[in-house]
Design an enzyme around this catalytic site. Structure first.
Site, PDB file in Angstrom:
ATOM      1  N   ALA A 198     -28.897 -28.838  72.174  1.00  0.00           N
ATOM      2  CA  ALA A 198     -28.755 -27.911  70.921  1.00  0.00           C
ATOM      3  C   ALA A 198     -29.468 -26.595  71.296  1.00  0.00           C
ATOM      4  O   ALA A 198     -30.079 -26.075  71.637  1.00  0.00           O
ATOM      5  CB  ALA A 198     -30.244 -28.406  70.123  1.00  0.00           C
ATOM      6  N   TYR A 221     -37.743 -17.584  73.461  1.00  0.00           N
ATOM      7  CA  TYR A 221     -36.603 -18.446  72.691  1.00  0.00           C
ATOM      8  C   TYR A 221     -35.298 -18.178  73.178  1.00  0.00           C
ATOM      9  O   TYR A 221     -34.461 -19.338  73.722  1.00  0.00           O
ATOM     10  CB  TYR A 221     -36.593 -18.438  71.340  1.00  0.00           C
ATOM     11  CG  TYR A 221     -35.899 -19.472  70.517  1.00  0.00           C
ATOM     12  CD1 TYR A 221     -36.124 -20.875  70.689  1.00  0.00           C
ATOM     13  CD2 TYR A 221     -34.741 -18.979  69.769  1.00  0.00           C
ATOM     14  CE1 TYR A 221     -35.522 -21.933  69.751  1.00  0.00           C
ATOM     15  CE2 TYR A 221     -33.940 -19.820  68.998  1.00  0.00           C
ATOM     16  CZ  TYR A 221     -34.541 -21.382  69.083  1.00  0.00           C
ATOM     17  OH  TYR A 221     -33.709 -22.301  68.244  1.00  0.00           O
ATOM     18  N   ARG A 263     -39.929 -19.918  58.428  1.00  0.00           N
ATOM     19  CA  ARG A 263     -38.502 -19.289  58.464  1.00  0.00           C
ATOM     20  C   ARG A 263     -38.244 -19.006  56.926  1.00  0.00           C
ATOM     21  O   ARG A 263     -38.958 -19.498  55.920  1.00  0.00           O
ATOM     22  CB  ARG A 263     -37.628 -20.789  58.675  1.00  0.00           C
ATOM     23  CG  ARG A 263     -37.774 -21.066  60.189  1.00  0.00           C
ATOM     24  CD  ARG A 263     -36.883 -22.147  60.903  1.00  0.00           C
ATOM     25  NE  ARG A 263     -37.471 -23.272  60.993  1.00  0.00           N
ATOM     26  CZ  ARG A 263     -37.031 -24.182  61.736  1.00  0.00           C
ATOM     27  NH1 ARG A 263     -35.906 -24.299  62.310  1.00  0.00           N
ATOM     28  NH2 ARG A 263     -37.675 -25.561  61.799  1.00  0.00           N
TER      29      ARG A 263
HETATM   30  N1  NAD Z   1     -33.129 -25.406  62.370  1.00  0.00           N
HETATM   31  C1  NAD Z   1     -32.195 -24.459  62.910  1.00  0.00           C
HETATM   32  O1  NAD Z   1     -31.776 -23.633  62.025  1.00  0.00           O
HETATM   33  C2  NAD Z   1     -31.572 -24.409  64.203  1.00  0.00           C
HETATM   34  C3  NAD Z   1     -30.635 -23.573  64.688  1.00  0.00           C
HETATM   35  C4  NAD Z   1     -30.114 -23.452  65.929  1.00  0.00           C
HETATM   36  C5  NAD Z   1     -30.798 -24.379  66.976  1.00  0.00           C
HETATM   37  N2  NAD Z   1     -31.875 -25.061  66.532  1.00  0.00           N
HETATM   38  C6  NAD Z   1     -32.283 -26.001  67.589  1.00  0.00           C
HETATM   39  O2  NAD Z   1     -32.393 -27.243  67.120  1.00  0.00           O
HETATM   40  C7  NAD Z   1     -33.619 -28.023  67.596  1.00  0.00           C
HETATM   41  C8  NAD Z   1     -34.355 -28.637  66.596  1.00  0.00           C
HETATM   42  O3  NAD Z   1     -34.894 -27.544  65.672  1.00  0.00           O
HETATM   43  P1  NAD Z   1     -35.442 -27.876  64.502  1.00  0.00           P
HETATM   44  O4  NAD Z   1     -35.283 -26.606  63.484  1.00  0.00           O
HETATM   45  O5  NAD Z   1     -35.450 -29.106  64.080  1.00  0.00           O
HETATM   46  O6  NAD Z   1     -37.133 -27.526  65.180  1.00  0.00           O
HETATM   47  P2  NAD Z   1     -38.348 -28.411  64.903  1.00  0.00           P
HETATM   48  O7  NAD Z   1     -39.588 -27.349  65.372  1.00  0.00           O
HETATM   49  O8  NAD Z   1     -38.569 -28.869  63.659  1.00  0.00           O
HETATM   50  O9  NAD Z   1     -38.308 -29.560  66.057  1.00  0.00           O
HETATM   51  C9  NAD Z   1     -38.423 -29.301  67.369  1.00  0.00           C
HETATM   52  C10 NAD Z   1     -39.061 -30.670  67.798  1.00  0.00           C
HETATM   53  O10 NAD Z   1     -39.249 -30.388  69.074  1.00  0.00           O
HETATM   54  C11 NAD Z   1     -40.360 -31.103  69.652  1.00  0.00           C
HETATM   55  N3  NAD Z   1     -40.789 -30.546  70.675  1.00  0.00           N
HETATM   56  C12 NAD Z   1     -40.933 -29.413  71.183  1.00  0.00           C
HETATM   57  N4  NAD Z   1     -41.366 -29.216  72.543  1.00  0.00           N
HETATM   58  C13 NAD Z   1     -41.248 -30.681  73.176  1.00  0.00           C
HETATM   59  C14 NAD Z   1     -41.637 -31.165  74.420  1.00  0.00           C
HETATM   60  N5  NAD Z   1     -41.754 -30.256  75.328  1.00  0.00           N
HETATM   61  N6  NAD Z   1     -41.569 -32.443  74.396  1.00  0.00           N
HETATM   62  C15 NAD Z   1     -41.035 -33.149  73.361  1.00  0.00           C
HETATM   63  N7  NAD Z   1     -40.822 -32.463  72.027  1.00  0.00           N
HETATM   64  C16 NAD Z   1     -40.958 -31.306  72.041  1.00  0.00           C
HETATM   65  C17 NAD Z   1     -41.422 -30.630  68.404  1.00  0.00           C
HETATM   66  O11 NAD Z   1     -42.313 -31.312  68.262  1.00  0.00           O
HETATM   67  C18 NAD Z   1     -40.466 -30.784  67.405  1.00  0.00           C
HETATM   68  O12 NAD Z   1     -40.719 -32.084  66.890  1.00  0.00           O
HETATM   69  C19 NAD Z   1     -34.000 -26.980  68.625  1.00  0.00           C
HETATM   70  O13 NAD Z   1     -33.770 -27.035  70.016  1.00  0.00           O
HETATM   71  C20 NAD Z   1     -33.843 -25.671  67.959  1.00  0.00           C
HETATM   72  O14 NAD Z   1     -33.801 -24.588  69.047  1.00  0.00           O
HETATM   73  C21 NAD Z   1     -32.163 -25.346  65.340  1.00  0.00           C
END
Ligand code: NAD
Length: 331
Positions: free
Chosen positions: A127, A158, A199
């Site tokens: 991701a 990040y 956000r």
């Molecule tokens: N939401 C967006 O718009 C977006 C855009 C681009 C990329 N992403 C990527 O998608 C992924 C999910 O994003 P999201 O918006 O759902 O964020 P989010 O914060 O809701 O979800 C991230 C999850 O990862 C878990 N986590 C973090 N560190 C961890 C670790 N060391 N071990 C186990 N679990 C861990 C958190 O507890 C959380 O549940 C991320 O990698 C983010 O960078 C999201």
């Protein structure tokens, strides 16, 4: 192709970050298409509420652990045929609060997840994010643009951890012949975002529902291209099901200024909230719009959910949350 109607090409998947916003939608969609899912999360920025709807479904298992820890492979005996590595705090408020954990999950966490995929000969998908383009000097952003990132700015924990992880995935493809892809997602919104994760969409929606001033950063002229979560999940699973080993952008095509997004949210909630302007964060990108030609040509993917529909579903989600429902003003 929709992976809810077509039998999925996998039997058993692991989703790291599965209790987060995107991860929980991915877990649910995989279960819907008959895939067994191990959801791994340490709940750093996620919540068990997100996975409550699937907790008792056959084939679903929640493993609470840190993917950056060396013991994670032992917790996940598999075998898997798909590894979706989504663990990482994604909201700036979260990753600025947890800078070292963010760098760890991009480096150690990605390495651990890659090792599991290699062990099981699974397809791996990382991701990644539009943040690898930083404050882009090229517009719209195509996958072959290398980006403009300040390596020592506050957002670098990040951005650079994602860029490092992309390099690591690429090294595994090159040296170990791992079947691994990279999906660069742009800003996604929808149900299961946290009300106060910082956000723009959840912030604007919750402020508008409460009748509070809607806080726009700077003069709001910076742009974002938002994508509804169902469309992003479609795109992610199509990249996962493909053999793509180079990055693929997945994101919305409707570029709008942040000011316009705030005005649209106020209009769709029917709120009497006024706009107020706050300081713009350091290194906040000026313009953001994906070039999704590759996703369209390679996968036939295009976003389908119109802004009005997506934001209405998001407003319904936040209106039903006890923490926001109690603050909803009598409009
Ligand atoms: N939401 C967006 O718009 C977006 C855009 C681009 C990329 N992403 C990527 O998608 C992924 C999910 O994003 P999201 O918006 O759902 O964020 P989010 O914060 O809701 O979800 C991230 C999850 O990862 C878990 N986590 C973090 N560190 C961890 C670790 N060391 N071990 C186990 N679990 C861990 C958190 O507890 C959380 O549940 C991320 O990698 C983010 O960078 C999201």
């Amino acid at each position: 192709m929709s992976l809810t109607t077509t039998p999925a090409p996998w039997r058993r998947a692991v989703v790291t970050g599965g209790a987060g916003f995107l991860g929980s939608h991915l877990c649910e969609r995989l279960l819907d298409s008959g895939v067994e899912v191990d959801c791994v999360d340490n709940l750093l920025s996620g919540s068990e509420d997100n996975i409550a709807p699937m907790a008792d479904r056959p084939g679903f298992r929640f493993v609470r652990c840190d993917v950056s820890s060396g013991s994670v492979a032992g917790e996940l005996s598999g075998p898997y045929d798909l590894v979706l590595h989504f663990a990482c705090p994604a909201s700036p408020a979260d990753y600025l609060r947890h800078p070292l954990e963010t760098m760890d999950v991009g480096s150690l966490g990605t390495r651990n997840a890659l090792k599991i995929a290699l062990r099981d000969d699974a397809r791996f998908l990382f991701a990644s994010t539009s943040e690898v383009y930083g404050d882009p000097l090229v517009h719209p952003q195509r996958e072959d643009y290398w980006g403009n990132v300040n390596p020592v700015g506050p957002r670098s924990v990040y951005d650079e951890s994602k860029r490092f992880a992309e390099a690591l995935v690429t090294a595994y493809v090159g040296t170990k012949k791992l079947n691994a892809g990279i999906v660069r997602m742009f800003n996604t919104y929808g149900p299961r975002m946290r009300a106060h994760d910082g956000r723009a969409v959840p912030t604007f929606v919750c402020q508008a529902l409460a009748g509070e001033p809607v806080t726009v950063a700077g003069d709001g002229s910076q742009t974002r291209s938002l994508c509804y979560v169902d469309d992003t999940v479609d795109g992610v699973l199509l990249v996962a099901a493909s053999k793509a080993v180079r990055p693929v952008n997945i994101g919305g095509g409707d570029e709008a200024t942040v000011l316009d997004i705030a005005r649209r949210v106020i209009a769709l909630t029917g709120s009497g909230s006024r706009l107020t302007f706050i300081e713009r964060p350091t290194d906040d990108p000026e313009r953001r719009r994906p070039d999704t030609t590759l996703a369209r040509e390679l996968l036939g993917w295009e976003p389908k959910v119109a802004w009005e529909e997506g934001i209405k579903r998001t407003i319904a989600h936040f209106s039903a949350l006890p923490e926001t429902a109690s603050r909803v003003s009598r409009l």
